[in-house]
Design a protein around this motif. Structure first.
Motif, PDB file in Angstrom:
ATOM      1  N   LYS A  63      56.496  12.194  36.014  1.00 55.14           N
ATOM      2  CA  LYS A  63      56.522  13.507  36.685  1.00 55.14           C
ATOM      3  C   LYS A  63      57.890  14.146  36.498  1.00 55.14           C
ATOM      4  O   LYS A  63      58.367  14.891  37.360  1.00 55.14           O
ATOM      5  CB  LYS A  63      56.222  13.326  38.195  1.00 55.14           C
ATOM      6  N   LEU A  64      58.531  13.787  35.401  1.00 54.51           N
ATOM      7  CA  LEU A  64      59.874  14.292  35.131  1.00 54.51           C
ATOM      8  C   LEU A  64      59.823  15.619  34.381  1.00 54.51           C
ATOM      9  O   LEU A  64      58.937  15.830  33.557  1.00 54.51           O
ATOM     10  CB  LEU A  64      60.660  13.282  34.291  1.00 54.51           C
ATOM     11  N   THR A  65      60.795  16.465  34.670  1.00 54.73           N
ATOM     12  CA  THR A  65      60.975  17.679  33.862  1.00 54.73           C
ATOM     13  C   THR A  65      62.457  17.795  33.539  1.00 54.73           C
ATOM     14  O   THR A  65      63.317  17.398  34.355  1.00 54.73           O
ATOM     15  CB  THR A  65      60.505  18.949  34.600  1.00 54.73           C
ATOM     16  N   GLY A  78      62.319  15.642  39.403  1.00 55.83           N
ATOM     17  CA  GLY A  78      61.052  14.935  39.570  1.00 55.83           C
ATOM     18  C   GLY A  78      61.288  13.436  39.619  1.00 55.83           C
ATOM     19  O   GLY A  78      62.393  12.977  39.946  1.00 55.83           O
ATOM     20  N   TYR A  79      60.277  12.680  39.234  1.00 53.33           N
ATOM     21  CA  TYR A  79      60.430  11.216  39.266  1.00 53.33           C
ATOM     22  C   TYR A  79      59.534  10.575  38.196  1.00 53.33           C
ATOM     23  O   TYR A  79      58.646  11.228  37.642  1.00 53.33           O
ATOM     24  CB  TYR A  79      60.068  10.665  40.655  1.00 53.33           C
ATOM     25  N   ALA A  80      59.812   9.291  37.943  1.00 55.60           N
ATOM     26  CA  ALA A  80      58.965   8.512  37.018  1.00 55.60           C
ATOM     27  C   ALA A  80      58.720   7.142  37.618  1.00 55.60           C
ATOM     28  O   ALA A  80      59.593   6.601  38.324  1.00 55.60           O
ATOM     29  CB  ALA A  80      59.652   8.378  35.667  1.00 55.60           C
ATOM     30  N   SER A 124      67.149  12.764  39.447  1.00 52.19           N
ATOM     31  CA  SER A 124      68.577  13.011  39.688  1.00 52.19           C
ATOM     32  C   SER A 124      69.442  11.800  39.330  1.00 52.19           C
ATOM     33  O   SER A 124      70.640  11.926  39.095  1.00 52.19           O
ATOM     34  CB  SER A 124      68.787  13.386  41.152  1.00 52.19           C
ATOM     35  N   GLN A 125      68.799  10.590  39.269  1.00 48.36           N
ATOM     36  CA  GLN A 125      69.554   9.360  38.949  1.00 48.36           C
ATOM     37  C   GLN A 125      69.724   9.170  37.442  1.00 48.36           C
ATOM     38  O   GLN A 125      70.521   8.343  37.009  1.00 48.36           O
ATOM     39  CB  GLN A 125      68.795   8.131  39.465  1.00 48.36           C
TER      40      GLN A 125
END
Lengths: 105, 265
Positions: free
Chosen positions: B138-140, B148-150, B182-183
């Motif tokens: 769900k990354l952009t 987003g995140y993965a 963000s990480q």
């Protein structure tokens, strides 16, 4: 292969099957040998390449009929072998003046 | 106008023309793959200590594909021998097997490629590396940062070197990791761009797979519409089977070296 008498082919078929089994056996030996620590990784590489060369000989010699081919084909392959060996020799020779640690990872 | 020496050997070479042609072509192929093997050697020897991957490929799957290709070689030579023995029905059966085995090889190879494209290495801002297969993405990426995140099924490592020798490394338990955008400092999958090993792996096996597909198309033609020639000119047809077979055995021969070099060593 010039021999085209049907009766001779049952003999050839037996030979092809033998080569097939030898290739399967060679594959299993290659995999098995890769798990044996021979002391140095270079030794493992050497063993794997020797087995692969043996298998390649069987494929080229029997499936591709190089064991009994015409001189013309041997001539073509002699040129190929010369340039292939030259290419590998140049590759190995280049190790003596290699720009170490210049490849990107 | 008839093409000369499609069946009868030329007096000077002692061979029908197509056979000389295929061997000249195979000679050029030896040099093509030879150049890539030379590239492989230089990349491997030039790799910094501990940064050449070991155990990145699935050995049982590679072994299975090797057996598939060897089996296709015996069906190819048996198809040609069947033509020589005037057994057209057996030829059809053997070459149908060759085509199915070729498709199986390509299918297995595609599965392996998919696995590599789903496998991600994610460098995090805190210095750790998350390594594993993407479960949910769900990354952009916008304005030079991830949002987003993965979800990745894998594990964390502190040092990249831990990812290189999987043969020697202790096995890490794999769990689902949620990585916040963000990480993320750097993210890429194990495609050809990942490092020099994946680059040469995809180049060598991709070129080889193209040969398998090309050979399968030719054999498929000779098995299907091209087999009409058996009724009109069986000797010429048998020679065509021999020529396509020589190419197929060469493809097998290349794999005999690719398998240990890429999977085992």
């Amino acid at each position: 292969m010039s021999d085209s008498h049907p009766e001779h082919f049952s003999h050839h078929v037996r030979r092809y099957l033998f080569v097939f089994y030898a290739l399967l056996f060679g594959t299993l030996i290659t995999v098995g040998a890769s798990y044996i620590p021979f002391g140095h990784r270079a030794m493992n590489i050497g063993v794997a390449l020797v087995i692969a060369t043996g298998k390649a000989f069987l494929v080229a010699g029997y499936f591709m009929h190089l064991i009994s081919e015409r001189k013309m084909i041997y001539g073509i392959l002699a040129f190929t072998a010369f340039f292939f060996v030259g290419l590998m020799a140049l590759t190995i020779w280049s190790f003596s003046n290699f720009p170490w640690h210049t490849t990107t990872h | 106008m008839d093409i000369p020496y499609t069946v009868q050997p030329r007096p000077d070479t002692g061979l029908y023309n197509a056979k000389v042609g295929i061997w000249l072509f195979l000679a050029s192929e030896v040099m093509l793959f030879g150049a890539l093997f030379s590239t492989y050697i230089l990349l491997r020897v030039g790799a910094p200590e501990g940064l050449w991957p070991h155990g990145w490929l699935n050995v049982p799957i590679g072994t299975c594909n090797t057996i598939v290709l060897i089996t296709s070689s015996i069906t190819t030579v048996m198809a040609w021998a069947s033509c020589k023995m005037n057994q057209f029905g057996r030829f059809k059966v053997f070459h149908a097997c060759t085509i199915l085995l070729a498709l199986t090889f390509v299918g297995i190879k595609s599965y392996e490629y998919r696995d590599k494209f789903m496998h991600y290495e994610v460098t995090l801002a805190d210095g750790r590396i998350a390594d594993g297969h993407m479960v949910e993405n769900k990354l952009t990426f916008a304005d030079n940062k991830w949002t987003g995140y993965a979800m990745i099924k894998g594990h964390y490592v502190e040092d990249r070197k831990e990812l290189y020798d999987l043969k020697a490394a202790k096995s890490h338990p794999h769990e689902e990791l949620r990585i916040e955008g963000s990480q993320i400092k750097k993210l890429d999958n194990y495609g050809p761009w990942h490092n020099t090993y994946t680059a040469i792996y995809f180049t060598l096996t991709g070129l080889h797979a193209l040969h398998v597909i090309g050979g399968a198309i030719v054999i498929g033609f000779l098995w299907g519409p091209g087999s009409k020639m058996w009724k009109t000119d069986p000797e010429r047809f048998t020679n065509r089977i021999e020529i396509s077979g020589l190419f197929w055995h060469f493809v097998d021969l290349v794999w005999i070296f690719l398998f240990p070099v890429l999977y085992l060593l």
